[in-house]
Write an enzyme that holds these catalytic residues in place. Structure first.
Site, PDB file in Angstrom:
ATOM      1  N   ALA A  15      18.551  -5.558 -20.603  1.00 22.30           N
ATOM      2  CA  ALA A  15      20.222  -5.937 -20.916  1.00 22.30           C
ATOM      3  C   ALA A  15      20.646  -7.459 -20.547  1.00 22.30           C
ATOM      4  O   ALA A  15      19.668  -7.879 -19.667  1.00 22.30           O
ATOM      5  CB  ALA A  15      21.099  -5.043 -20.340  1.00 22.30           C
ATOM      6  N   GLY A  30      16.725  -2.266 -20.414  1.00 25.03           N
ATOM      7  CA  GLY A  30      17.093  -1.914 -21.864  1.00 25.03           C
ATOM      8  C   GLY A  30      15.869  -1.875 -22.900  1.00 25.03           C
ATOM      9  O   GLY A  30      15.978  -1.441 -24.108  1.00 25.03           O
ATOM     10  N   GLU A  57      14.066   0.960 -23.018  1.00 19.02           N
ATOM     11  CA  GLU A  57      14.945   2.004 -23.538  1.00 19.02           C
ATOM     12  C   GLU A  57      14.984   1.890 -25.063  1.00 19.02           C
ATOM     13  O   GLU A  57      14.858   2.985 -25.715  1.00 19.02           O
ATOM     14  CB  GLU A  57      16.453   1.811 -22.851  1.00 19.02           C
ATOM     15  N   GLU A 115      16.187  -1.334 -13.260  1.00 10.42           N
ATOM     16  CA  GLU A 115      17.663  -1.524 -12.931  1.00 10.42           C
ATOM     17  C   GLU A 115      17.742  -1.465 -11.477  1.00 10.42           C
ATOM     18  O   GLU A 115      18.720  -2.139 -10.965  1.00 10.42           O
ATOM     19  CB  GLU A 115      18.201  -0.439 -13.756  1.00 10.42           C
TER      20      GLU A 115
HETATM   21  N1  3HC Z   1      19.193 -10.860 -18.617  1.00  8.53           N
HETATM   22  C1  3HC Z   1      19.736 -12.452 -18.388  1.00  8.53           C
HETATM   23  N2  3HC Z   1      18.847 -13.423 -17.994  1.00  8.53           N
HETATM   24  C2  3HC Z   1      17.792 -13.215 -17.759  1.00  8.53           C
HETATM   25  C3  3HC Z   1      17.260 -11.553 -17.549  1.00  8.53           C
HETATM   26  C4  3HC Z   1      18.084 -10.464 -18.255  1.00  8.53           C
HETATM   27  N3  3HC Z   1      17.710  -9.397 -18.213  1.00  8.53           N
HETATM   28  N4  3HC Z   1      16.081 -11.757 -17.568  1.00  8.53           N
HETATM   29  C5  3HC Z   1      15.739 -12.885 -17.069  1.00  8.53           C
HETATM   30  N5  3HC Z   1      16.719 -13.868 -17.324  1.00  8.53           N
HETATM   31  C6  3HC Z   1      16.681 -15.360 -17.295  1.00  8.53           C
HETATM   32  C7  3HC Z   1      16.471 -15.742 -15.853  1.00  8.53           C
HETATM   33  O1  3HC Z   1      17.850 -16.026 -14.950  1.00  8.53           O
HETATM   34  C8  3HC Z   1      16.103 -17.024 -16.194  1.00  8.53           C
HETATM   35  O2  3HC Z   1      17.200 -17.967 -16.399  1.00  8.53           O
HETATM   36  P1  3HC Z   1      16.977 -19.407 -16.204  1.00  8.53           P
HETATM   37  O3  3HC Z   1      15.612 -19.914 -16.624  1.00  8.53           O
HETATM   38  O4  3HC Z   1      18.301 -20.095 -16.206  1.00  8.53           O
HETATM   39  O5  3HC Z   1      16.746 -19.491 -14.575  1.00  8.53           O
HETATM   40  C9  3HC Z   1      15.109 -16.961 -17.349  1.00  8.53           C
HETATM   41  O6  3HC Z   1      15.833 -15.787 -17.917  1.00  8.53           O
HETATM   42  C10 3HC Z   1      13.697 -16.582 -17.048  1.00  8.53           C
HETATM   43  O7  3HC Z   1      13.467 -15.810 -16.087  1.00  8.53           O
HETATM   44  P2  3HC Z   1      12.738 -15.796 -14.882  1.00  8.53           P
HETATM   45  O8  3HC Z   1      12.579 -17.066 -14.218  1.00  8.53           O
HETATM   46  O9  3HC Z   1      12.500 -14.636 -14.010  1.00  8.53           O
HETATM   47  O10 3HC Z   1      11.067 -15.695 -15.737  1.00  8.53           O
HETATM   48  P3  3HC Z   1       9.801 -14.878 -15.438  1.00  8.53           P
HETATM   49  O11 3HC Z   1       8.878 -15.121 -16.497  1.00  8.53           O
HETATM   50  O12 3HC Z   1       9.398 -15.278 -14.210  1.00  8.53           O
HETATM   51  O13 3HC Z   1      10.110 -13.655 -15.465  1.00  8.53           O
HETATM   52  C11 3HC Z   1      11.165 -11.369 -16.090  1.00  8.53           C
HETATM   53  C12 3HC Z   1      10.464 -12.568 -16.598  1.00  8.53           C
HETATM   54  C13 3HC Z   1       9.934 -10.459 -15.550  1.00  8.53           C
HETATM   55  C14 3HC Z   1      11.414 -10.640 -17.288  1.00  8.53           C
HETATM   56  C15 3HC Z   1      11.988 -11.641 -15.147  1.00  8.53           C
HETATM   57  O14 3HC Z   1      13.004 -12.418 -15.520  1.00  8.53           O
HETATM   58  C16 3HC Z   1      12.951 -10.102 -15.074  1.00  8.53           C
HETATM   59  O15 3HC Z   1      12.590  -9.146 -14.025  1.00  8.53           O
HETATM   60  N6  3HC Z   1      14.021 -10.114 -15.324  1.00  8.53           N
HETATM   61  C17 3HC Z   1      15.082  -9.183 -15.143  1.00  8.53           C
HETATM   62  C18 3HC Z   1      14.586  -7.754 -15.809  1.00  8.53           C
HETATM   63  C19 3HC Z   1      15.427  -6.706 -15.729  1.00  8.53           C
HETATM   64  O16 3HC Z   1      16.109  -6.401 -14.582  1.00  8.53           O
HETATM   65  N7  3HC Z   1      15.653  -5.858 -16.577  1.00  8.53           N
HETATM   66  C20 3HC Z   1      16.844  -5.010 -16.535  1.00  8.53           C
HETATM   67  C21 3HC Z   1      18.077  -5.417 -16.750  1.00  8.53           C
HETATM   68  S1  3HC Z   1      19.453  -4.143 -16.711  1.00  8.53           S
HETATM   69  C22 3HC Z   1      19.325  -3.174 -18.034  1.00  8.53           C
HETATM   70  O17 3HC Z   1      18.406  -3.437 -18.850  1.00  8.53           O
HETATM   71  C23 3HC Z   1      20.438  -2.145 -18.254  1.00  8.53           C
HETATM   72  C24 3HC Z   1      19.987  -1.227 -19.174  1.00  8.53           C
HETATM   73  O18 3HC Z   1      19.487  -0.178 -18.636  1.00  8.53           O
HETATM   74  C25 3HC Z   1      21.180  -0.962 -20.078  1.00  8.53           C
END
Ligand code: 3HC
Length: 701
Positions: free
Chosen positions: A63, A106, A109, A129
């Protein structure tokens, strides 16, 4: 079709490509675009199967975390994702999801909404998450146990660690690994499935069988490994519901639990930490176009605890190191510790003995400066004394090649004064590692008055290469982390002098969430480190100000902490601490001599005095621009000092308490304990204006 989603056709397969760089997050428009694609291809008689794939470097990584604020502010409620997944599952044409990079949150999912999933061998899938203080909110806790069984699903949802493609295939999350081009393979697979004909498998129609032992064990583990955190337990509850409720009802309950977590302070703190770790890399004035120097070879001076750990960081990243010591005994000792650390990792199965030998072979131990003219960075990790550091820097200035970065691991001393011993202050920088340096993620990067932008940019890049979080700070005594910890440790000791036991102080802060209590931490780091520093700076202390008495006296007694078997505590040969009556006697004697009345101290006072001391000093550090932003301080504490991630760091924590309250208590402490507690002007100003550090940071940026 929007820019976020691209529709195309490969023969009779309709392809939906998510195009929302950098990580294809499910921002507004993405779920809607996928839904449009499904509808369009459903109506297209030429199309017999559908592939969903991510453009760029990854499939959907989750998400859009930035959107969560809209839910907590009440602007958005309904999940736009759940209907898309139902539409995928209900599609009359087979839907194949093609995964590369990371299908997280997500993203996984959505993938589980498809009939089939294929992936490249390097793909990772996960429900991370809980790392944001929430649980999956779009049926992840309901579909994953139905696909992979409760054991793996519970593990993935409760602890957030992803699994590799081969594990996901074996567990039934994936249907095929594609070697070679992903889209080509996915299209071929989709054709294959369409030719076989339906009905196509719907993950939601499967059953998840309960397993009480799995849930009980996961809960027990979560309480230990994710102490005080609500989300892991909530995730386990949600997975368990998949074994007792029909799918739709399970999704409804999951959503309720998800929202409860999302509204919690823990989740806000963890999201602050997620973005904080990325924010600290953004340095005003040092853009992405700043030139960087190549780091291919390194030298480290000092094979003690820090030098050894720093050496391991370099060799772990494949960078060869010349490790210099001044005596062969110290060199042998240092090498033996490095080998022991690696052997422990081999024993734990982290890597093979062969990898260990390869890493050891990258270290060239020696007593001379031979070869120092060939390296790209020299990191000095000698004892904390200015005279010694200047001597070393003068020596390496005469040897290092032009362009070599001269870094000091000093934890407190002035980088400018160290740089003054060289003819090239622009090349001098502080790279302050945290003990154990091969484990702790923080690298405090200290910018001197003359440090070049390219040296800063290179050091920030190096931090990433070494798998660390680099945080740029200004030059002052103790920089950010140790300048603040000095105030925290000071209050911990005063509390002991005023009537608390060391155990009480440590237990109160541990229970609050710190990885360790302050006195136990001192014993681990070595009490002699602070003792040496206090001696170095004694001439700068303001006369008449109260100074802690006990730690210095412990050092005079040769009690340096764990390494000498005794410090604030007594340690057995397994380093297990126990209270020591000798310490109680010492405290009693010193406080009686100083006329300090001992009283009963509450845990609440322990928390407030130690943590608000951190916050007050943090506010001064912000005023002086030693830290770029409050979040930089938070990240330093989260990655270097064992501050609990679900509290968000000291400055974020203060925001959650409310700055008026922190200020009010600081004023009370000032009245009781004197000028050490004088509130920082920034704290006073924000408290009076009813603002938070976070709001202030936005205003001044
Ligand atoms: N939402 C918004 N922005 C995100 C994001 C997300 N899910 N994931 C990454 N970003 C952004 C980062 O803030 C960063 O922004 P910036 O360049 O402005 O600083 C950019 O994307 C690149 O991210 P990284 O620097 O972290 O890039 P990496 O290649 O090192 O890592 C990744 C990529 C492994 C995907 C890592 O970003 C990550 O772990 N992201 C979070 C993943 C996550 O937690 N997903 C679950 C979200 S909650 C959800 O999905 C709820 C659902 O159940 C409804």
């Amino acid at each position: 079709m929007s820019d976020l989603i691209i529709f195309s056709k490969q023969g009779s397969v309709g392809v939906i490509t998510v195009n929302n760089p950098p990580v294809n997050a499910l921002s507004p428009g993405v779920p809607e675009g996928i839904a449009d694609g499904l509808k369009q291809f459903a109506e297209d008689a030429e199309v017999k199967a559908i592939v969903l794939i991510g453009g760029g470097r990854t499939f959907i990584a989750g998400a859009d975390i930035k959107e969560f604020g809209k839910i907590t502010s009440g602007a958005k409620r309904e999940s736009t994702l759940l209907p898309v997944m139902l539409a995928m599952e209900d599609s009359a044409k087979p839907v194949v999801v093609a995964i590369h990079g990371t299908a997280f949150g997500g993203g996984l999912e959505v993938a589980m909404g498809g009939h089939y999933r294929v992936a490249v061998p390097s793909a990772l899938v996960g429900q991370p998450e809980v790392k944001l203080g929430i649980i999956p909110g779009a049926a992840g806790t309901q579909r994953l146990p139905r696909l992979a069984g409760v054991e793996l699903a519970t593990k993935m949802c409760a602890f957030g660690e992803p699994v590799k493609a081969d594990v996901a295939l074996a567990a039934g999350i994936l249907d095929r690994i594609i070697d070679g081009d992903l889209l080509t393979g996915a299209v071929a697979f989709a054709n294959e499935m369409a030719d076989k004909g339906g009905p196509y498998p719907k993950p939601r129609d499967r059953t998840a069988t309960g397993n009480a032992a799995v849930f009980a064990e996961a809960r027990a583990t979560a309480k230990k490994t994710h102490r005080n955190q609500a989300a892991p337990l909530a995730a386990i509850d949600a997975v368990e519901l998949a074994t007792t409720l029909p799918f739709a009802e399970g999704c409804q309950r999951e959503r309720e639990i998800f929202e409860k977590c999302l509204f919690s302070t823990q989740s806000k703190a963890m999201i602050h930490s997620f973005f904080g770790e990325r924010e600290v890399a953004k340095i005003p004035g040092i853009g992405k176009d700043t030139p960087v120097r190549e780091i291919k070879r390194a030298a480290v001076i000092g094979a003690g605890t820090m030098g050894g750990g720093i050496t391991m960081n370099f060799v772990n990243a494949g960078i060869p190191v010349i490790l210099k010591e001044s005596s062969s005994e110290a060199l042998e000792r240092g090498l033996a510790i490095i080998r022991k650390n690696y052997s422990n990792s081999v024993a734990k199965g982290r890597f093979s003995a062969e990898v260990m030998e390869q890493r050891m072979a990258l270290i060239t131990p020696q007593l001379t400066y031979d070869g120092f003219d060939q390296v790209d960075i020299i990191t000095e990790a000698a004892f904390e004394g200015m005279a010694l550091k200047k001597e070393i820097f003068a020596a390496i200035d005469g040897i290092a090649k032009p362009g070599c970065i001269l870094a000091s691991n000093t934890s407190t001393l002035s980088i400018d004064e160290i740089a003054s011993a060289t003819s090239r202050p622009a090349d001098v920088i502080g790279t302050h590692y945290f003990s154990p340096a091969n484990v702790m993620r923080l690298l405090e990067i200290v910018r001197g008055a003359a440090t070049g932008s390219d040296v800063i940019a290179t050091s920030m890049g190096l931090a990433k290469k070494l798998n660390k979080v680099g945080v740029l700070v200004g030059n002052c005594r103790g920089f950010v982390g140790n300048r603040m910890i000095h105030c925290y440790g000071r209050e911990a000791q005063f509390l002991v002098e005023e009537g608390a036991t060391p155990q009480q102080v440590d237990a109160a802060l541990y229970q609050w969430g710190m990885a360790m209590g302050p006195l136990a931490m001192g014993d681990l780091a070595g009490l002699d480190v602070g003792w040496r520093i206090r001696k170095e700076f004694k001439h700068l202390e303001k006369p008449g100000l109260r100074v802690p008495m006990v730690a210095d006296e412990l050092c005079e007694m040769g009690r340096f902490g764990q390494k000498t078997g005794a410090g604030w505590y007594l340690y057995d040969d397994k380093r297990k601490p126990s209270p020591d009556p000798v310490v109680d006697d010492l405290i009693g004697r010193l406080t009686a001599g100083a006329g300090i009345a001992r009283r009963t101290i509450s845990d609440e006072e322990i928390i407030e005095r130690t943590l608000y001391a951190l916050v007050n000093e943090g506010a001064r550090i912000l005023e002086e621009k030693i830290a770029l932003r409050p979040v930089d301080i938070d990240v330093i504490y989260l990655t270097g000092y064992g501050f609990p991630v679900y509290r968000g760091g000291p400055m974020f924590y203060a925001d959650t308490v409310g700055l008026p309250e922190v200020y009010r208590r600081a004023k009370e402490f000032e009245a009781q304990h004197g000028e050490l507690w004088e509130p920082a002007p920034l704290l006073k100003k924000l408290a009076e204006e009813g603002k938070t550090f976070t709001q202030w940071a936005k205003e001044v940026s």
